[in-house]
Design a protein around this motif. Structure first.
Motif, mmCIF file in Angstrom:
data_model
loop_
_atom_site.group_PDB
_atom_site.id
_atom_site.type_symbol
_atom_site.label_atom_id
_atom_site.label_comp_id
_atom_site.label_asym_id
_atom_site.label_seq_id
_atom_site.Cartn_x
_atom_site.Cartn_y
_atom_site.Cartn_z
ATOM 1 N N ARG A 170 38.909 -17.216 -18.593
ATOM 2 C CA ARG A 170 37.630 -17.132 -19.309
ATOM 3 C C ARG A 170 36.464 -17.240 -18.332
ATOM 4 O O ARG A 170 35.498 -16.473 -18.398
ATOM 5 C CB ARG A 170 37.529 -18.250 -20.350
ATOM 6 N N VAL A 177 31.267 -10.646 -15.919
ATOM 7 C CA VAL A 177 30.177 -10.150 -16.766
ATOM 8 C C VAL A 177 28.839 -10.433 -16.091
ATOM 9 O O VAL A 177 27.958 -9.561 -16.021
ATOM 10 C CB VAL A 177 30.228 -10.817 -18.161
ATOM 11 N N GLY A 290 36.161 -7.456 -24.608
ATOM 12 C CA GLY A 290 35.288 -8.332 -25.377
ATOM 13 C C GLY A 290 33.984 -8.691 -24.704
ATOM 14 O O GLY A 290 33.483 -9.811 -24.858
ATOM 15 N N VAL A 291 33.420 -7.764 -23.953
ATOM 16 C CA VAL A 291 32.127 -8.005 -23.315
ATOM 17 C C VAL A 291 31.037 -8.111 -24.398
ATOM 18 O O VAL A 291 30.973 -7.270 -25.293
ATOM 19 C CB VAL A 291 31.766 -6.859 -22.346
ATOM 20 N N PRO A 292 30.181 -9.130 -24.308
ATOM 21 C CA PRO A 292 29.082 -9.221 -25.283
ATOM 22 C C PRO A 292 28.142 -8.020 -25.163
ATOM 23 O O PRO A 292 27.844 -7.557 -24.066
ATOM 24 C CB PRO A 292 28.357 -10.521 -24.867
ATOM 25 N N LYS A 293 27.712 -7.490 -26.291
ATOM 26 C CA LYS A 293 26.789 -6.359 -26.346
ATOM 27 C C LYS A 293 27.238 -5.219 -25.426
ATOM 28 O O LYS A 293 26.510 -4.817 -24.508
ATOM 29 C CB LYS A 293 25.387 -6.810 -25.965
ATOM 30 N N ARG A 297 24.992 -3.018 -22.592
ATOM 31 C CA ARG A 297 25.314 -3.134 -21.166
ATOM 32 C C ARG A 297 25.715 -1.788 -20.579
ATOM 33 O O ARG A 297 25.374 -1.477 -19.432
ATOM 34 C CB ARG A 297 26.427 -4.167 -20.958
#
Length: 350
Positions: A170, A177, A290-293, A297
């Motif tokens: 994680r 990221v 599962g990258v945010p936004k 990006r």
């Protein structure tokens, strides 16, 4: 009695004595002591042995306390051993710890149980009743407890290892990221730095210096073509040639400026190309995990890649263009200055 009957009798007697020995270790002061005394719960086992001392009325008690403690949430089996000595009378024991002299401990003992009437350790609670037990039974139960705790420990270690691996993954993912975001920002910033490095000033200087050289050369030619060159005119002609030398040196100074700027551009392009490859590889690793936004990006990344690539391409074009101007200006300057010097050498003032 025949020898065979005697032998059988002796064996039977030994069996009876051995069986009695499992229940009673010794007889002293009218009190029978069991082979040992055991208290057992899920994560603790206390085993004590009571033996008479060498002198009448003396006794020794050996206590082995096996218990479980957690270290980083992993169960660990530990053992504490204590030795007590003292007096025994009618099953009542007055003991003193060998580890903590001066702190008496009272207990009662029978063939069935051993009970400590006070805490064995400072701040501890009184021990529960210890029931009579055999050494073999104790060793068997201790082995079972040890195996169980070890199995639990291995399971917990595996669970912790998996948990730590997940946490490490994680953290690593979060770092990638963050790295992607940083590289995107760096690409845009360095692309702007590269775009800001222009050769407009140097190109203008080359043009101006060549033009001035050309003008001075024309005047030198005029003076050199006169049939009756006066001394004053020759002096002016000589000053023009000296001025041309200054301009030639000025072109060399401009060359130095161009060289420094090209080096800075090369360094920035090298960083950009490294970051371009790095951000592409990193993004490919995380884009579907599962990258945010992700859409936001992706859009920022595509724009940064385009901006950086375009900045590199344009920088290479500017460098190629200034190389041509630099080479042309240098050649023209050298030719004009050489011609002016030759004309000056051939001229003879009156």
């Amino acid at each position: 009695m025949s020898n065979n009957k005697r032998f059988a009798f002796i064996v039977a007697a030994l069996v009876v004595i051995a069986a009695a020995g499992f229940a009673i270790s010794r007889l002293f002061g009218g009190v029978s002591y069991a082979e040992g005394y055991l208290y057992e719960e899920e994560n603790r086992m206390i085993y004590a042995k009571v033996t008479p001392g060498e002198e009448q009325g003396q006794v020794k008690v050996d206590v082995t306390d096996t218990y479980v403690e957690e270290e980083d949430s992993v169960p660990v089996l530990k053992t504490a051993s204590s030795v007590y000595t003292g007096s025994a009378e009618d099953g009542k024991l007055a003991l003193t710890s060998a580890q903590q002299p001066g702190k008496p401990v009272a207990a009662t003992v029978t063939a069935d149980e051993l009970v400590f009437l006070g805490p064995l350790q400072e701040g501890g609670q009184a021990l529960p009743k210890l029931a009579a037990s055999q050494d073999a039974a104790y060793q068997k139960q201790l082995a079972a407890m040890t195996a169980r705790i070890n199995e639990l420990a291995e399971g917990k270690k595996k669970e912790l290892a998996e948990k730590r691996a997940k946490e490490a993954a994680r953290v690593e993912f979060a770092k990638k990221v963050e790295k992607t975001d940083r590289l995107v920002a760096d690409l845009v910033e360095n692309a702007q730095y590269l775009t800001d490095l222009q050769f407009a000033d140097e190109a203008s200087l080359y043009q101006e210096q060549v033009a001035e050289l050309q003008g001075l050369l024309e005047e030198v030619r005029l003076y050199a073509g006169q049939p009756g060159l006066q001394q004053a005119e020759y002096a002016v002609m000589k000053e023009h040639v000296s001025a041309m030398k200054v301009l030639v040196d000025g072109i060399k100074a401009t060359d130095t400026s161009v060289k420094g700027k090209k080096q800075r551009m090369t360094d920035i392009m090298s960083v950009l190309e490294t970051d371009l490859a790095d951000v592409k590889a990193t993004w490919e690793e995380i884009r579907n995990k599962g990258v945010p936004k992700p859409d936001e990006r992706q859009k920022a990344l595509d724009k940064a890649l385009s901006t950086a690539s375009e900045a590199i391409a344009q920088a290479k074009q500017r460098m190629a263009a200034i190389d041509k101007q630099q080479s042309s200006a240098g050649q023209k300057a050298a030719q004009m200055y050489s011609e002016a010097n030759a004309l000056l050498g051939k001229s003879e003032p009156k």
